[in-house]
Write an enzyme that holds these catalytic residues in place. Structure first.
Site, PDB file in Angstrom:
ATOM      1  N   GLY A  71      -6.696 -46.106 -51.939  1.00 17.64           N
ATOM      2  CA  GLY A  71      -5.618 -45.468 -52.682  1.00 17.64           C
ATOM      3  C   GLY A  71      -4.303 -46.234 -52.567  1.00 17.64           C
ATOM      4  O   GLY A  71      -3.557 -46.359 -53.545  1.00 17.64           O
ATOM      5  N   THR A  72      -4.026 -46.744 -51.404  1.00 23.00           N
ATOM      6  CA  THR A  72      -2.766 -47.465 -51.196  1.00 23.00           C
ATOM      7  C   THR A  72      -2.686 -48.671 -52.134  1.00 23.00           C
ATOM      8  O   THR A  72      -1.666 -48.892 -52.806  1.00 23.00           O
ATOM      9  CB  THR A  72      -2.670 -47.928 -49.725  1.00 23.00           C
ATOM     10  N   ASN A 156      -0.813 -34.108 -50.185  1.00 21.00           N
ATOM     11  CA  ASN A 156      -1.692 -34.301 -49.031  1.00 21.00           C
ATOM     12  C   ASN A 156      -1.351 -33.393 -47.851  1.00 21.00           C
ATOM     13  O   ASN A 156      -2.209 -33.090 -47.036  1.00 21.00           O
ATOM     14  CB  ASN A 156      -1.671 -35.760 -48.561  1.00 21.00           C
ATOM     15  N   GLN A 184      -5.781 -36.770 -53.328  1.00 21.11           N
ATOM     16  CA  GLN A 184      -6.135 -35.516 -52.643  1.00 21.11           C
ATOM     17  C   GLN A 184      -6.672 -34.454 -53.596  1.00 21.11           C
ATOM     18  O   GLN A 184      -7.147 -33.420 -53.146  1.00 21.11           O
ATOM     19  CB  GLN A 184      -4.912 -34.975 -51.883  1.00 21.11           C
ATOM     20  N   SER A 204      -9.316 -42.398 -54.205  1.00 22.58           N
ATOM     21  CA  SER A 204      -9.730 -43.098 -52.982  1.00 22.58           C
ATOM     22  C   SER A 204     -11.090 -42.570 -52.543  1.00 22.58           C
ATOM     23  O   SER A 204     -11.328 -41.357 -52.577  1.00 22.58           O
ATOM     24  CB  SER A 204      -8.679 -42.849 -51.894  1.00 22.58           C
ATOM     25  N   ALA A 205     -11.962 -43.478 -52.098  1.00 27.22           N
ATOM     26  CA  ALA A 205     -13.336 -43.080 -51.757  1.00 27.22           C
ATOM     27  C   ALA A 205     -13.409 -42.182 -50.530  1.00 27.22           C
ATOM     28  O   ALA A 205     -14.156 -41.207 -50.498  1.00 27.22           O
ATOM     29  CB  ALA A 205     -14.190 -44.331 -51.533  1.00 27.22           C
ATOM     30  N   HIS A 206     -12.604 -42.505 -49.501  1.00 31.32           N
ATOM     31  CA  HIS A 206     -12.851 -41.833 -48.214  1.00 31.32           C
ATOM     32  C   HIS A 206     -12.359 -40.394 -48.166  1.00 31.32           C
ATOM     33  O   HIS A 206     -12.627 -39.671 -47.209  1.00 31.32           O
ATOM     34  CB  HIS A 206     -12.302 -42.651 -47.045  1.00 31.32           C
ATOM     35  N   THR A 244     -14.066 -61.437 -53.898  1.00 24.48           N
ATOM     36  CA  THR A 244     -15.451 -60.953 -53.939  1.00 24.48           C
ATOM     37  C   THR A 244     -15.495 -59.463 -53.611  1.00 24.48           C
ATOM     38  O   THR A 244     -14.885 -59.010 -52.642  1.00 24.48           O
ATOM     39  CB  THR A 244     -16.302 -61.746 -52.924  1.00 24.48           C
ATOM     40  N   CYS A 331      -1.607 -39.960 -42.425  1.00 22.60           N
ATOM     41  CA  CYS A 331      -1.789 -41.352 -42.832  1.00 22.60           C
ATOM     42  C   CYS A 331      -1.077 -42.296 -41.901  1.00 22.60           C
ATOM     43  O   CYS A 331      -1.464 -43.433 -41.736  1.00 22.60           O
ATOM     44  CB  CYS A 331      -1.311 -41.546 -44.264  1.00 22.60           C
TER      45      CYS A 331
HETATM   46  N1  PLP Z   1      -2.205 -41.045 -51.714  1.00 23.50           N
HETATM   47  C1  PLP Z   1      -2.351 -39.895 -51.042  1.00 23.50           C
HETATM   48  C2  PLP Z   1      -1.841 -38.624 -51.652  1.00 23.50           C
HETATM   49  C3  PLP Z   1      -2.951 -39.878 -49.783  1.00 23.50           C
HETATM   50  O1  PLP Z   1      -3.090 -38.722 -49.114  1.00 23.50           O
HETATM   51  C4  PLP Z   1      -3.409 -41.103 -49.238  1.00 23.50           C
HETATM   52  C5  PLP Z   1      -4.012 -41.140 -47.885  1.00 23.50           C
HETATM   53  O2  PLP Z   1      -3.975 -40.186 -47.153  1.00 23.50           O
HETATM   54  C6  PLP Z   1      -3.261 -42.277 -49.996  1.00 23.50           C
HETATM   55  C7  PLP Z   1      -2.645 -42.202 -51.215  1.00 23.50           C
HETATM   56  C8  PLP Z   1      -3.736 -43.596 -49.486  1.00 23.50           C
HETATM   57  O3  PLP Z   1      -5.125 -43.725 -49.687  1.00 23.50           O
HETATM   58  P1  PLP Z   1      -5.963 -44.795 -48.813  1.00 23.50           P
HETATM   59  O4  PLP Z   1      -6.092 -44.205 -47.456  1.00 23.50           O
HETATM   60  O5  PLP Z   1      -7.268 -44.902 -49.531  1.00 23.50           O
HETATM   61  O6  PLP Z   1      -5.197 -46.056 -48.836  1.00 23.50           O
END
Ligand code: PLP
Length: 391
Positions: A71-72, A156, A184, A204-206, A244, A331
């Site tokens: 996500g970042t 989040n 989220q 984001s996958a996780h 890659t 985070c």
């Molecule tokens: N955006 C939101 C709202 C999040 O809560 C988070 C991570 O907690 C992210 C972005 C970042 O995602 P990633 O952990 O996949 O970089």
């Protein structure tokens, strides 16, 4: 340890079985997805199938899904002056973000710091659309006519769902583009890129039971172009993300997205039941304030605050009782900083200091919630001034 209770799914969700199986199968492959031989084509097939799965879960076109490291990275890729819509070649000249965005949005991506402005939220943590309009008008008055706006779909920390569709109408009327960080919200509420009318969406996958280190930026229209990608080099991801591909992580992401799509309604109703149980339990202890209670929220998140509690001390005590929760945003775990989300909502710092986030998922059970409540009551009873606890 089987008796540990994990209630920090907004920080990261446990890997889904489907994702694990897809990843293990992908790890058996040895090809580079850019190679033309059969090994390469097998890896390519997994990536393209995952692309279809992620696109389908979001109602997007597969060709508009760009895989990233999470996500970042997707947020940073989206937040660039070099976004071109249709034949427009002029750079986006200002970025407007809500005050409650994740750090990866608030940092402004590729915009210079003096071209990033904010708009606020109300006491329930819902973005103030009038404030967005004022910010857009102010930007125009200052000569910035091509805004990019970033507003998250669900927060989040509080889980509060934001009025992204209404925001999109306002932003588009002002000649702007809308980016939505749906990290989220994905998997916790119905989410279709066309319904929310966003131009760009981050996932984001996780957070949905896929692996850590994979995510995607989804573009709504073929006519939207990112002219300056973050990573340049090879032509992977249609030239938008050189390097890659992490085939196993992408395959796991696709499998998690498919699982989410198949079971969304069932999982959301399970989560809602757990949330009601948790909140009823919290209400039976005096002094707990549930943040954003009046707003629409995703069903898996409860942020509550308690005067007289220091969240970090409470987290350690709960951890000793084998219950893992978080204080506000995890985070940046390890750092104890006041929550910018609660500050934006106008929550008093003494109360915000005691904010605990409980976030759960499809595998959480009623007995997990009850274990948390017992541990929480024990914590309250140990405080110097005993807080009232109903039987
Ligand atoms: N955006 C939101 C709202 C999040 O809560 C988070 C991570 O907690 C992210 C972005 C970042 O995602 P990633 O952990 O996949 O970089």
């Amino acid at each position: 340890m089987t008796d540990r209770i994990y209630l920090d799914w907004n920080a990261t969700a446990p890997l889904r079985e489907e994702a694990r199986a897809a990843m293990l199968a992908a790890l058996e492959l040895s090809g580079n997805a850019s190679s033309v031989h059969s090994h390469g084509r097998e890896a390519r097939a997994l990536i393209e199938s995952a692309r279809e799965q992620v696109a389908s879960a979001l109602g997007a076109r597969a060709q508009n899904v760009v895989f990233t490291s999470g996500g970042t990275e997707a947020n940073n890729l989206a937040l660039t002056p070099a976004l071109q819509a249709g034949t427009e070649r002029q750079p986006r000249d200002i970025l407007l973000v809500s005050e409650i965005e994740h750090a990866s949005v608030r940092s402004g991506g590729c915009f210079p710091a003096d071209r990033v402005r904010t708009f606020g939220v109300d006491a329930d943590g819902v973005v103030r659309l009038d404030d967005l309009e004022v910010a857009l008008c102010g930007a125009r008055a200052d000569g910035f006519g091509r805004p990019l706006v970033s507003l998250m779909a669900a927060n989040n920390e509080t889980g509060v769902v934001q009025p992204v569709r209404e925001a999109a109408t306002i932003v588009h009327a002002a000649g702007g583009l809308l980016h939505v960080d749906a990290v989220q919200a994905f998997g916790r509420m119905p989410l279709s890129i066309s319904d929310i009318a966003a131009d760009l969406v981050t996932v984001s996958a996780h957070k949905i039971g896929g692996p850590q280190g994979a995510g995607a930026l989804v573009v709504a229209s073929d006519s939207l172009h990112i002219a300056a990608p973050l990573l340049t080099g090879g032509g992977q991801e249609r030239g938008l993300r050189a390097g890659t591909e992490n085939v196993a992580a992408i395959a796991g992401f696709g499998a998690a997205a498919a699982a989410v799509q198949a079971r969304l309604a069932e999982e959301c109703s399970h989560l809602l039941g757990l949330r009601e149980r948790l909140e009823a339990g919290l209400r039976s202890t005096s002094g707990a304030v549930i943040c954003g209670i009046k707003a629409q929220r995703v069903p898996n998140t409860v942020l509550f605050a308690h005067t007289g509690i220091k969240a970090e001390t409470a987290l350690i005590a709960l951890d000793l009782d084998s219950v893992a929760v978080s204080s506000g945003s995890a985070c940046s775990s390890g750092k104890v900083a006041p929550s910018h989300v609660l500050a934006a909502m106008g929550v008093a710092p003494e109360l915000a200091r005691g904010a605990i986030r409980v976030s759960f998922g499809y595998a959480t059970t009623e007995s997990d919630i009850d274990r948390f409540l017992r541990a929480w009551r024990k914590r309250l009873e140990s405080l110097p001034t005993r807080h009232g606890i109903a039987a």
